[in-house]
Design a protein around this motif. Structure first.
Motif, PDB file in Angstrom:
ATOM      1  N   ILE A   1      15.357  44.499 -19.044  1.00 33.41           N
ATOM      2  CA  ILE A   1      15.248  45.507 -19.790  1.00 33.41           C
ATOM      3  C   ILE A   1      16.109  45.879 -20.649  1.00 33.41           C
ATOM      4  O   ILE A   1      15.934  46.257 -21.931  1.00 33.41           O
ATOM      5  N   ILE A   2      17.455  45.878 -20.076  1.00 36.26           N
ATOM      6  CA  ILE A   2      18.700  45.996 -21.257  1.00 36.26           C
ATOM      7  C   ILE A   2      18.508  45.268 -22.434  1.00 36.26           C
ATOM      8  O   ILE A   2      18.644  45.441 -23.552  1.00 36.26           O
ATOM      9  N   VAL A   3      18.235  43.620 -22.127  1.00 33.62           N
ATOM     10  CA  VAL A   3      18.378  42.858 -23.269  1.00 33.62           C
ATOM     11  C   VAL A   3      17.022  43.231 -24.255  1.00 33.62           C
ATOM     12  O   VAL A   3      17.422  43.141 -25.433  1.00 33.62           O
ATOM     13  N   ARG A   4      16.090  43.521 -23.601  1.00 30.65           N
ATOM     14  CA  ARG A   4      14.909  44.005 -24.490  1.00 30.65           C
ATOM     15  C   ARG A   4      15.144  45.275 -25.411  1.00 30.65           C
ATOM     16  O   ARG A   4      14.590  45.266 -26.370  1.00 30.65           O
ATOM     17  N   LEU A   5      15.657  46.100 -24.616  1.00 33.22           N
ATOM     18  CA  LEU A   5      16.010  47.388 -25.475  1.00 33.22           C
ATOM     19  C   LEU A   5      16.873  47.100 -26.641  1.00 33.22           C
ATOM     20  O   LEU A   5      16.764  47.790 -27.678  1.00 33.22           O
ATOM     21  N   GLN A   6      17.874  46.153 -26.462  1.00 34.85           N
ATOM     22  CA  GLN A   6      18.888  45.945 -27.487  1.00 34.85           C
ATOM     23  C   GLN A   6      17.991  45.156 -28.772  1.00 34.85           C
ATOM     24  O   GLN A   6      18.307  45.595 -29.710  1.00 34.85           O
ATOM     25  N   ILE A   7      17.103  44.412 -28.232  1.00 31.93           N
ATOM     26  CA  ILE A   7      16.440  43.540 -29.370  1.00 31.93           C
ATOM     27  C   ILE A   7      15.454  44.826 -30.350  1.00 31.93           C
ATOM     28  O   ILE A   7      15.633  45.032 -31.558  1.00 31.93           O
ATOM     29  N   THR A   8      14.788  45.579 -29.321  1.00 32.52           N
ATOM     30  CA  THR A   8      13.816  46.660 -30.129  1.00 32.52           C
ATOM     31  C   THR A   8      14.846  47.338 -31.003  1.00 32.52           C
ATOM     32  O   THR A   8      14.509  47.987 -31.822  1.00 32.52           O
ATOM     33  N   GLY A   9      16.010  47.892 -30.282  1.00 38.55           N
ATOM     34  CA  GLY A   9      16.870  48.698 -30.974  1.00 38.55           C
ATOM     35  C   GLY A   9      17.235  48.004 -32.422  1.00 38.55           C
ATOM     36  O   GLY A   9      17.283  48.913 -33.338  1.00 38.55           O
ATOM     37  N   ASP A  10      17.662  46.812 -32.303  1.00 40.66           N
ATOM     38  CA  ASP A  10      18.174  46.113 -33.571  1.00 40.66           C
ATOM     39  C   ASP A  10      17.054  46.073 -34.625  1.00 40.66           C
ATOM     40  O   ASP A  10      17.303  46.372 -35.656  1.00 40.66           O
ATOM     41  N   VAL A  11      16.156  45.325 -34.391  1.00 38.83           N
ATOM     42  CA  VAL A  11      15.272  44.924 -35.536  1.00 38.83           C
ATOM     43  C   VAL A  11      13.705  45.508 -35.170  1.00 38.83           C
ATOM     44  O   VAL A  11      13.178  45.084 -36.205  1.00 38.83           O
ATOM     45  N   GLY A  12      13.404  45.803 -33.958  1.00 39.12           N
ATOM     46  CA  GLY A  12      12.014  46.278 -33.775  1.00 39.12           C
ATOM     47  C   GLY A  12      11.053  45.121 -33.758  1.00 39.12           C
ATOM     48  O   GLY A  12      10.083  45.094 -34.311  1.00 39.12           O
ATOM     49  N   HIS A  13      11.666  44.325 -33.022  1.00 36.11           N
ATOM     50  CA  HIS A  13      10.881  42.821 -32.941  1.00 36.11           C
ATOM     51  C   HIS A  13       9.417  43.269 -32.206  1.00 36.11           C
ATOM     52  O   HIS A  13       9.262  43.906 -31.052  1.00 36.11           O
ATOM     53  N   PRO A  14       8.476  42.652 -32.518  1.00 35.70           N
ATOM     54  CA  PRO A  14       7.024  42.634 -32.169  1.00 35.70           C
ATOM     55  C   PRO A  14       7.282  41.987 -30.675  1.00 35.70           C
ATOM     56  O   PRO A  14       7.892  40.991 -30.589  1.00 35.70           O
TER      57      PRO A  14
END
Lengths: 350, 276
Positions: free
Chosen positions: B262-275
């Motif tokens: 979840i942490i890793v995922r949140l970082q990605i979404t936070g950074d670039v809004g990856h689909p």
């Protein structure tokens, strides 16, 4: 052409190099299925036999001794991991030969009626001939002929569903399906299993008739009587090897060894042994009811052996004549001729 | 024998912490694992998933090779995933395109990540069946579904049907082989000819097999009834399921994995809004 087994070994867990390369899942056989390995250590081990044309061979052996594995080699359903099987001059190592040999060797597995599938008897029996690519007239001739051979009337059963027939009739339909291939060799695995006494007698008589017509018959059976009465040669299998191979008389004289293998001896022989214990001994070993009746009559001093045999032959001949008209009687006369002879004699005496 | 290959492998007998786990715990952990695998959408996520999968395999004392063998029949799914991703994803540098099909750098990246993810999910699922006997498995499922039986859901019956079905698979396999050989003895060929011919040849194979299935069902129901089987009501268990230390450790480990993902995922979404 004889059936020849040359140093045939078969291992259930064997993986051919080709399969291994493909990375078959068989590899887990050696790691986690030791139970399976226990069940089938090595199914056949260095089997060398030759079965000449027209012989009636009985195969006995306890469960798991390799009987079923052995017979499946005769038409190439299984291929030896070592050694060769040659049937009708065809080496069954060749794929094409395995297809060819199935024309010559018919195998009836245990409970052959469980392989019935078609909606009508006619369709089911014609399955084999149609697979051979024969024309419809020949297929029809073979179907009629096969049904007649197993004692079923074409007009009565052909259009029926095989599943609506009785158990014994279903088995005969299944056997007809194999005979329709017109094989030269018939291999039967426990052909009488699960049948009632009449069904057994009918099936045995059928096998007898087929042998008399010249077919080579290989019959696996748990019934020592059936083997002793019918087979010309007995193979005893034990742990995938041929433990004994000989005439029924020779094989069944080894009562002790047979018992150690979990096998038995025919009732007639048991009866002889019991009589012997009570001081009533015959000179010659007895294995069939026929022999037993002969021996008792002889022992009772009713006749000399020669006289007795002559009388028995005469009775047989007479019965044969009447039997020509009555096929039902023909089936039964063989086993009981000696008894009938005794009865006749008793009548003469009194 | 090709027929002998079973999907997802058979039970692999060993004495390991994973084998000793309560089947219910194993089912729940496996379920969490599968669902959370969806969270791994980049290399870091996949790496976390891989590390935890390897820990689980190591703890189960099953050779990696064996686990791989058990998913081998399903490799085509992975190949399909690769092809789908390479040809349909349109991201980054485009190398080639034809209508809706494109080959792009993003496609390759997706192919690698998705394939690894699906592969790891298969590993996880097969670990469940490799370390749990079918009896334990159905027992666990029954127990987990038990609350639903209050609202009329036949959880016991479903578990019983599943275990009977699993029990009879090898039986039908054996009978199928026997029927096949019997028909082959009558000159049938199953591996030659056109598709139509081969399809026709299924009748002599399947019709006796169905007949045999009905015969078995008949005999089995008779045998069960004669031993007074009457469904779940008032039925007790010989081996009652009980959660233990191993199970709590497993829950702890899977929780750590989920949190990391979840942490890793949140970082990605936070950074670039990856689909997704």
């Amino acid at each position: 052409m004889p059936i020849v087994f040359e140093h045939v070994s078969y291992d259930y867990n064997y993986v051919s190099p080709k399969e291994k390369k493909r990375g078959s899942k068989q590899t887990d056989g050696d790691t986690n299925t030791s139970a399976q390995a226990l069940r089938t250590p090595q199914a056949l081990n260095d089997i060398c036999i030759e079965i000449p044309d027209g012989q009636f061979v009985g195969i006995i052996g306890h469960t798991g001794s390799g009987k079923s594995t052995l017979i499946q080699h005769i038409n190439g359903l299984l291929q030896p991991t070592e050694g060769r099987v040659i049937v009708e001059g065809l080496d069954l190592a060749e794929r094409a030969n395995r297809r060819l040999v199935r024309k010559h060797v018919g195998i009836a597995f245990q409970y052959p009626e469980y392989q019935l599938f078609a909606t009508t008897v006619e369709e089911d029996v014609s399955f084999g001939p149609r697979n051979l690519g024969l024309d419809s007239a020949e297929v029809d001739r073979r179907v009629r002929n096969a049904l007649e051979r197993v004692g079923l009337e074409y007009d009565l059963v052909a259009a029926k569903s095989p599943f609506h027939l009785s158990g014994g009739q279903q088995r005969r339909v299944a056997l007809a399906g194999i005979l329709a291939m017109e094989p030269k060799t018939l291999v039967l695995d426990e052909p009488m299993a699960g049948l009632d006494p009449k069904g057994r007698a009918d099936t045995l008589a059928l096998v007898h008739r087929l042998h008399a017509e010249g077919l080579t018959v290989v019959m696996v059976s748990h019934s020592m009587e059936d083997v002793a009465e019918n087979a010309e040669r007995v193979l005893v299998l034990e742990h995938g090897t041929i433990a004994m191979d000989g005439k029924p008389d020779e094989v069944f004289s080894h009562a002790e060894e047979l018992r150690e293998m979990g096998l038995g001896i025919p009732q007639a022989t048991k009866f002889q042994n019991l009589l012997a214990k009570k001081g009533f001994e015959f000179k010659e070993p007895v294995h069939t009811l026929d022999d037993l009746a002969n021996a008792i009559a002889l022992k009772l001093g009713k006749r000399t052996k020669e006289e007795y045999l002559a009388k028995a032959a005469q009775v047989s001949a007479e019965q044969n004549e009447t039997a020509q008209a009555d096929p039902e009687a023909q089936k039964n006369f063989k086993n009981y001729s000696a008894f009938d002879a005794l009865t006749l004699e008793a009548g003469e005496v009194s | 024998m090709k027929l002998g290959a079973t999907i997802f492998g058979r039970y692999y007998a060993a004495d390991s912490p994973v084998h000793r786990m309560d089947p219910r715990a194993k089912l729940i952990v496996a379920l969490i694992y599968m669902v959370s695998a969806v969270l791994a959408v980049d290399m870091v996520g996949v790496a976390i998933l891989a590390v935890f999968t390897l820990i689980a395999i190591r703890a189960s004392h099953i050779p990696l090779r064996e686990v791989y063998n058990s998913i081998k029949p399903l490799l085509f799914i992975l190949i399909f995933t690769i092809i789908l991703n390479v040809f349909t994803v349109n991201e980054g540098t485009v190398y080639w395109h034809w209508g809706t099909f494109t080959i792009s750098s993003g496609g390759f990246r997706h192919a690698v990540i998705f394939t690894l993810r699906v592969g790891l999910m298969l590993f996880g699922a097969s670990l469940l069946t490799l370390t749990t006997t079918t009896l334990e498995l159905t027992d666990g499922i029954e127990s987990l579904l038990a609350p639903l039986s209050r609202i009329g859901f036949p959880s016991h019956e479903i578990a019983m049907m599943t275990s009977i079905a699993l029990r009879f698979l090898p039986t039908f396999l054996d009978e199928g082989i026997k029927i096949k050989r019997a028909q082959e003895s009558r000159g049938a060929t199953f591996d030659e000819g056109s598709i139509i011919q081969r399809t026709k040849m299924l009748v002599p194979l399947l019709s006796p097999l169905f007949a045999s299935a009905f015969r078995h069902a008949d005999e089995l129901s008779m045998a069960m009834e004669s031993r007074c089987y009457h469904g779940s009501e008032g039925r007790t268990k010989t081996h009652a399921l009980k959660m233990g230390r191993n199970d709590y450790i497993a829950f702890a480990i899977i929780s750590v994995m989920v949190i990391l993902l979840i942490i890793v995922r949140l970082q990605i979404t936070g950074d670039v809004g990856h689909p997704a």
